[in-house]
Design a protein around this motif. Structure first.
Motif, PDB file in Angstrom:
ATOM      1  N   GLY A  68       0.828  -1.193   0.000  1.00  0.00           N
ATOM      2  CA  GLY A  68       0.000   0.000   0.000  1.00  0.00           C
ATOM      3  C   GLY A  68       0.861   1.240   0.000  1.00  0.00           C
ATOM      4  O   GLY A  68       2.028   1.212   0.377  1.00  0.00           O
ATOM      5  N   GLY A  69       0.308   2.334  -0.458  1.00  0.00           N
ATOM      6  CA  GLY A  69       1.037   3.587  -0.462  1.00  0.00           C
ATOM      7  C   GLY A  69       2.056   3.693  -1.567  1.00  0.00           C
ATOM      8  O   GLY A  69       3.018   4.438  -1.429  1.00  0.00           O
ATOM      9  N   PHE A  70       1.891   2.958  -2.664  1.00  0.00           N
ATOM     10  CA  PHE A  70       2.830   3.064  -3.772  1.00  0.00           C
ATOM     11  C   PHE A  70       2.318   4.085  -4.774  1.00  0.00           C
ATOM     12  O   PHE A  70       1.135   4.344  -4.877  1.00  0.00           O
ATOM     13  N   SER A  71       3.242   4.670  -5.520  1.00  0.00           N
ATOM     14  CA  SER A  71       2.885   5.781  -6.407  1.00  0.00           C
ATOM     15  C   SER A  71       2.225   5.280  -7.691  1.00  0.00           C
ATOM     16  O   SER A  71       2.237   4.097  -8.016  1.00  0.00           O
ATOM     17  N   SER A  72       1.679   6.209  -8.441  1.00  0.00           N
ATOM     18  CA  SER A  72       0.972   5.878  -9.680  1.00  0.00           C
ATOM     19  C   SER A  72       1.919   5.504 -10.816  1.00  0.00           C
ATOM     20  O   SER A  72       1.462   5.103 -11.879  1.00  0.00           O
ATOM     21  N   ILE A  73       3.215   5.607 -10.600  1.00  0.00           N
ATOM     22  CA  ILE A  73       4.172   5.229 -11.637  1.00  0.00           C
ATOM     23  C   ILE A  73       4.079   3.739 -11.975  1.00  0.00           C
ATOM     24  O   ILE A  73       4.430   3.302 -13.054  1.00  0.00           O
ATOM     25  N   TYR A  74       3.558   2.938 -11.048  1.00  0.00           N
ATOM     26  CA  TYR A  74       3.436   1.501 -11.254  1.00  0.00           C
ATOM     27  C   TYR A  74       2.177   1.111 -12.019  1.00  0.00           C
ATOM     28  O   TYR A  74       1.926  -0.053 -12.241  1.00  0.00           O
ATOM     29  N   GLY A  75       1.349   2.058 -12.389  1.00  0.00           N
ATOM     30  CA  GLY A  75       0.151   1.740 -13.161  1.00  0.00           C
ATOM     31  C   GLY A  75      -1.061   1.533 -12.279  1.00  0.00           C
ATOM     32  O   GLY A  75      -1.109   1.973 -11.140  1.00  0.00           O
ATOM     33  N   GLY A  76      -2.026   0.824 -12.795  1.00  0.00           N
ATOM     34  CA  GLY A  76      -3.304   0.681 -12.114  1.00  0.00           C
ATOM     35  C   GLY A  76      -3.425  -0.535 -11.218  1.00  0.00           C
ATOM     36  O   GLY A  76      -4.511  -1.072 -11.069  1.00  0.00           O
TER      37      GLY A  76
END
Length: 97
Positions: A68-76
């Protein structure tokens, strides 16, 4: 040893069943997990219908699981990011067994 089966000891992570290495994070589905091997996305990291995983634990250097708390750079992806880094090879000496 199987990398994906050992993830089930982490709180909030379950395996789909006893015969599969697909894992669920906090009620999500296996397709909501992103698995990166040296920053490259793996789409199907299982062999033989999910019974064994693709990872040789002898070449793994570091494993990081973000639930949890990962950025949107990893996609959806909604459940987790599993980032696996492999060891660097030896360019000076080649050995074959």
């Amino acid at each position: 040893p199987d990398l994906l089966r050992t993830l089930s000891v982490v709180p909030g992570v379950l395996t789909q069943n006893d015969f599969s290495t697909k894992f669920l994070v906090r009620g999500g589905s296996p397709d909501q997990n992103l698995i990166l091997l040296d920053d490259s996305e793996l789409y199907n990291p299982n062999h033989i219908g999910g019974i064994v995983s693709d990872f040789d634990v002898d070449i793994i250097d570091n494993v990081e699981l973000k639930t949890g708390g990962f950025s949107s750079i990893y996609g959806g992806r909604l459940s987790s990011i599993l980032k696996i880094d492999t060891k660097d090879g030896n360019e000076e000496k080649n050995t074959f067994s």
